[in-house]
Design a protein around this motif. Structure first.
Motif, PDB file in Angstrom:
ATOM      1  N   GLU A  43      -4.855  -7.794  -2.288  1.00 49.77           N
ATOM      2  CA  GLU A  43      -6.171  -7.417  -2.800  1.00 49.77           C
ATOM      3  C   GLU A  43      -6.268  -5.933  -3.139  1.00 49.77           C
ATOM      4  O   GLU A  43      -7.242  -5.498  -3.739  1.00 49.77           O
ATOM      5  CB  GLU A  43      -7.247  -7.794  -1.783  1.00 49.77           C
ATOM      6  CG  GLU A  43      -7.322  -9.278  -1.515  1.00 49.77           C
ATOM      7  CD  GLU A  43      -8.265  -9.618  -0.382  1.00 49.77           C
ATOM      8  OE1 GLU A  43      -8.992  -8.732   0.102  1.00 49.77           O
ATOM      9  OE2 GLU A  43      -8.264 -10.796   0.028  1.00 49.77           O
ATOM     10  N   LEU A  44      -5.269  -5.152  -2.773  1.00 52.39           N
ATOM     11  CA  LEU A  44      -5.313  -3.708  -3.004  1.00 52.39           C
ATOM     12  C   LEU A  44      -4.934  -3.356  -4.434  1.00 52.39           C
ATOM     13  O   LEU A  44      -4.152  -4.060  -5.083  1.00 52.39           O
ATOM     14  CB  LEU A  44      -4.354  -2.994  -2.044  1.00 52.39           C
ATOM     15  CG  LEU A  44      -4.656  -3.102  -0.556  1.00 52.39           C
ATOM     16  CD1 LEU A  44      -3.531  -2.458   0.241  1.00 52.39           C
ATOM     17  CD2 LEU A  44      -5.994  -2.461  -0.231  1.00 52.39           C
ATOM     18  N   GLU A  45      -5.462  -2.256  -4.896  1.00 53.72           N
ATOM     19  CA  GLU A  45      -5.056  -1.695  -6.179  1.00 53.72           C
ATOM     20  C   GLU A  45      -3.609  -1.214  -6.039  1.00 53.72           C
ATOM     21  O   GLU A  45      -3.166  -0.887  -4.924  1.00 53.72           O
ATOM     22  CB  GLU A  45      -5.953  -0.515  -6.563  1.00 53.72           C
ATOM     23  CG  GLU A  45      -7.388  -0.895  -6.798  1.00 53.72           C
ATOM     24  CD  GLU A  45      -7.547  -1.771  -8.030  1.00 53.72           C
ATOM     25  OE1 GLU A  45      -6.869  -1.508  -9.037  1.00 53.72           O
ATOM     26  OE2 GLU A  45      -8.360  -2.716  -7.969  1.00 53.72           O
ATOM     27  N   ILE A  51       0.867   0.798  -2.672  1.00 57.35           N
ATOM     28  CA  ILE A  51       2.042   1.655  -2.442  1.00 57.35           C
ATOM     29  C   ILE A  51       1.788   2.606  -1.274  1.00 57.35           C
ATOM     30  O   ILE A  51       2.651   2.764  -0.399  1.00 57.35           O
ATOM     31  CB  ILE A  51       2.408   2.453  -3.711  1.00 57.35           C
ATOM     32  CG1 ILE A  51       2.817   1.514  -4.838  1.00 57.35           C
ATOM     33  CG2 ILE A  51       3.495   3.481  -3.419  1.00 57.35           C
ATOM     34  CD1 ILE A  51       4.067   0.702  -4.556  1.00 57.35           C
ATOM     35  N   ASN A  52       0.632   3.219  -1.234  1.00 50.02           N
ATOM     36  CA  ASN A  52       0.320   4.145  -0.129  1.00 50.02           C
ATOM     37  C   ASN A  52       0.334   3.428   1.216  1.00 50.02           C
ATOM     38  O   ASN A  52       0.872   3.944   2.207  1.00 50.02           O
ATOM     39  CB  ASN A  52      -1.033   4.811  -0.352  1.00 50.02           C
ATOM     40  CG  ASN A  52      -0.975   5.871  -1.421  1.00 50.02           C
ATOM     41  OD1 ASN A  52       0.066   6.449  -1.678  1.00 50.02           O
ATOM     42  ND2 ASN A  52      -2.100   6.110  -2.076  1.00 50.02           N
ATOM     43  N   LEU A  58       3.368   1.934   6.315  1.00 54.08           N
ATOM     44  CA  LEU A  58       3.882   0.889   7.206  1.00 54.08           C
ATOM     45  C   LEU A  58       5.402   0.892   7.314  1.00 54.08           C
ATOM     46  O   LEU A  58       5.959   0.369   8.269  1.00 54.08           O
ATOM     47  CB  LEU A  58       3.420  -0.492   6.712  1.00 54.08           C
ATOM     48  CG  LEU A  58       1.928  -0.763   6.808  1.00 54.08           C
ATOM     49  CD1 LEU A  58       1.597  -2.085   6.132  1.00 54.08           C
ATOM     50  CD2 LEU A  58       1.472  -0.774   8.254  1.00 54.08           C
ATOM     51  N   LEU A  59       6.061   1.472   6.352  1.00 52.73           N
ATOM     52  CA  LEU A  59       7.526   1.439   6.290  1.00 52.73           C
ATOM     53  C   LEU A  59       8.230   1.900   7.565  1.00 52.73           C
ATOM     54  O   LEU A  59       9.169   1.243   8.012  1.00 52.73           O
ATOM     55  CB  LEU A  59       7.996   2.244   5.075  1.00 52.73           C
ATOM     56  CG  LEU A  59       9.392   1.967   4.571  1.00 52.73           C
ATOM     57  CD1 LEU A  59       9.547   0.494   4.204  1.00 52.73           C
ATOM     58  CD2 LEU A  59       9.690   2.830   3.369  1.00 52.73           C
ATOM     59  N   PRO A  60       7.809   2.982   8.214  1.00 57.63           N
ATOM     60  CA  PRO A  60       8.498   3.394   9.450  1.00 57.63           C
ATOM     61  C   PRO A  60       8.432   2.341  10.567  1.00 57.63           C
ATOM     62  O   PRO A  60       9.292   2.311  11.428  1.00 57.63           O
ATOM     63  CB  PRO A  60       7.766   4.663   9.870  1.00 57.63           C
ATOM     64  CG  PRO A  60       7.150   5.190   8.623  1.00 57.63           C
ATOM     65  CD  PRO A  60       6.816   3.982   7.801  1.00 57.63           C
TER      66      PRO A  60
END
Length: 51
Positions: free
Chosen positions: A4-6, A11-12, A17-19
């Motif tokens: 649902e995110l733009e 990406i932000n 969350l990547l770490p």
């Protein structure tokens, strides 16, 4: 919820969350005492050969 995110927000959020998804290399540890001698030799050989 991520769908649902733009794109920019997606990406932000993903970067934040990547770490938590991928452990940092310097934090990765394992106990080689639980491995056989052959497994340790194979692992060292793979590191030396860059496999």
């Amino acid at each position: 919820m991520m769908d649902e995110l733009e794109p920019k927000d997606f990406i932000n959020t993903w970067l934040k969350l990547l770490p938590y998804i991928i452990s940092m290399r310097h934090l990765q540890q394992f106990d080689v005492s639980e491995l056989s001698r052959k497994e340790v030799q194979d692992m060292v050989q793979d590191l030396v050969n860059g496999d």
